[in-house]
Design a protein around this motif. Structure first.
Motif, PDB file in Angstrom:
ATOM      1  N   ILE A  64      -0.612  46.371  45.669  1.00 57.88           N
ATOM      2  CA  ILE A  64       0.120  47.524  46.203  1.00 57.88           C
ATOM      3  C   ILE A  64       1.301  47.049  47.032  1.00 57.88           C
ATOM      4  N   GLN A  65       1.063  46.086  47.916  1.00 61.21           N
ATOM      5  CA  GLN A  65       2.145  45.606  48.770  1.00 61.21           C
ATOM      6  C   GLN A  65       3.251  44.944  47.950  1.00 61.21           C
ATOM      7  N   LYS A  66       2.862  44.239  46.906  1.00 61.60           N
ATOM      8  CA  LYS A  66       3.861  43.640  46.012  1.00 61.60           C
ATOM      9  C   LYS A  66       4.727  44.722  45.392  1.00 61.60           C
ATOM     10  N   ASN A  67       4.105  45.820  44.971  1.00 66.14           N
ATOM     11  CA  ASN A  67       4.871  46.939  44.403  1.00 66.14           C
ATOM     12  C   ASN A  67       5.759  47.591  45.447  1.00 66.14           C
ATOM     13  N   PHE A  68       5.238  47.736  46.676  1.00 62.84           N
ATOM     14  CA  PHE A  68       6.064  48.294  47.741  1.00 62.84           C
ATOM     15  C   PHE A  68       7.327  47.463  47.943  1.00 62.84           C
ATOM     16  N   ILE A  69       7.155  46.149  47.973  1.00 60.51           N
ATOM     17  CA  ILE A  69       8.299  45.257  48.205  1.00 60.51           C
ATOM     18  C   ILE A  69       9.274  45.307  47.037  1.00 60.51           C
ATOM     19  N   GLU A  70       8.747  45.367  45.827  1.00 57.95           N
ATOM     20  CA  GLU A  70       9.625  45.466  44.656  1.00 57.95           C
ATOM     21  C   GLU A  70      10.407  46.771  44.687  1.00 57.95           C
ATOM     22  N   VAL A  80       6.194  40.871  55.755  1.00 63.57           N
ATOM     23  CA  VAL A  80       5.327  40.212  54.774  1.00 63.57           C
ATOM     24  C   VAL A  80       5.937  38.870  54.368  1.00 63.57           C
ATOM     25  N   THR A  81       5.212  37.797  54.604  1.00 64.16           N
ATOM     26  CA  THR A  81       5.678  36.460  54.217  1.00 64.16           C
ATOM     27  C   THR A  81       4.817  35.842  53.124  1.00 64.16           C
ATOM     28  N   ASN A  82       3.599  36.366  52.962  1.00 64.38           N
ATOM     29  CA  ASN A  82       2.689  35.865  51.933  1.00 64.38           C
ATOM     30  C   ASN A  82       1.920  37.054  51.386  1.00 64.38           C
ATOM     31  N   PRO A  98      -1.419  40.732  52.978  1.00 66.10           N
ATOM     32  CA  PRO A  98      -0.474  41.844  52.910  1.00 66.10           C
ATOM     33  C   PRO A  98      -0.449  42.775  54.119  1.00 66.10           C
ATOM     34  N   TYR A  99      -1.405  42.623  55.036  1.00 61.73           N
ATOM     35  CA  TYR A  99      -1.502  43.585  56.137  1.00 61.73           C
ATOM     36  C   TYR A  99      -0.618  43.164  57.316  1.00 61.73           C
ATOM     37  N   THR A 100       0.489  43.837  57.473  1.00 61.59           N
ATOM     38  CA  THR A 100       1.475  43.476  58.498  1.00 61.59           C
ATOM     39  C   THR A 100       1.894  44.673  59.338  1.00 61.59           C
TER      40      THR A 100
END
Length: 250
Positions: A69-75, A102-104, A108-110
């Protein structure tokens, strides 16, 4: 499906009225374009885009996966994917700051736990968590909170996310949360205001259409209040009622 699609219809209906004052003239009752983001009729904003990010992650991973999910948010933030344009045009400060931390992707929890960061972004996108877990109340609530914590970690965000997840699952307002709704109605970006405002629009009307119209014409954060109202009203009145209003885009 009424709940999921209601999110997008409410978002698109409210987008042209975002940041405006309460409408004291002729009410907006169908899809229009324009507004501060110059949206086209039927175009969704960050609310719908982030819901798409969550839905895509559920489908691709066959279950809840915070990193996906976080990867999709960043994309989405970087390219506009999952939205309607090749770039983002509407993003909340709490979301932006969290994603920038988010660095890694494996961690994903930041989110910030600061109460001043109690924005409504945690509510606006949660429909996929309920749809995926339609037969499991505990997972519906738990995974709704888990997606909130990716960007919104305050106590208020957790409280209101939990309440809305519970009510979306059962499809009605629950008395144990009446105190959360007992506040002045204001279409601000504060999570408590959005929760109360959306439920007010549903409770004081008798149809999906009327609930959305009531919500968005208060202006302010009209797209997000519209999205949350759309989820609630779509859950209660069903997909057919959502489709009827959505057809006004044509």
């Amino acid at each position: 499906m009424g709940m999921f699609m209601g999110l997008f219809v409410g978002d698109a209906m409210g987008a042209p009225l975002e940041f405006t004052k309460p409408n004291e003239g002729a009410l907006v009752t169908s899809m229009i374009g324009g507004g501060v983001h110059q949206v086209s009729k039927g175009e969704w904003t960050d609310d719908g885009a982030m819901a798409m990010c969550i839905a895509d992650a559920y489908i691709s991973k066959k279950g809840f996966n915070a990193s996906a999910i976080q990867k999709n948010f960043i994309e989405w933030k970087d390219t506009g994917k999952f939205g309607t344009r090749n770039e983002i045009f509407d993003i909340g400060m709490t979301v932006m700051l969290s994603l920038n931390r988010v660095t890694n992707i494996e961690y994903p929890y930041t989110s910030s736990t600061n109460e001043r960061a109690s924005g409504n972004g945690c509510l606006m996108r949660m429909a996929p968590c309920i749809v995926w877990n339609k037969n499991n109340l505990s997972l519906s609530i738990g995974e709704s909170v888990a997606q909130s914590l990716l960007t919104h970690g305050s106590s208020d965000c957790i409280t209101y996310t939990s309440a809305l997840a519970h009510e979306l699952f059962v499809g009605k307002p629950l008395g144990e949360y009446d105190e959360l709704r007992n506040r002045s109605i204001n279409n601000s970006g504060y999570v408590a205001d959005t929760y109360a405002s959306a439920w007010h629009s549903v409770i004081c009307t008798n149809s999906f259409n009327d609930a959305i119209v009531d919500a968005i014409n208060r202006g302010g954060d009209a797209d997000t209040v519209g999205a949350v109202t759309g989820m609630i009203a779509g859950r209660i009145y069903g997909f057919k009622s959502v489709a009827e209003l959505a057809s006004s885009v044509h």
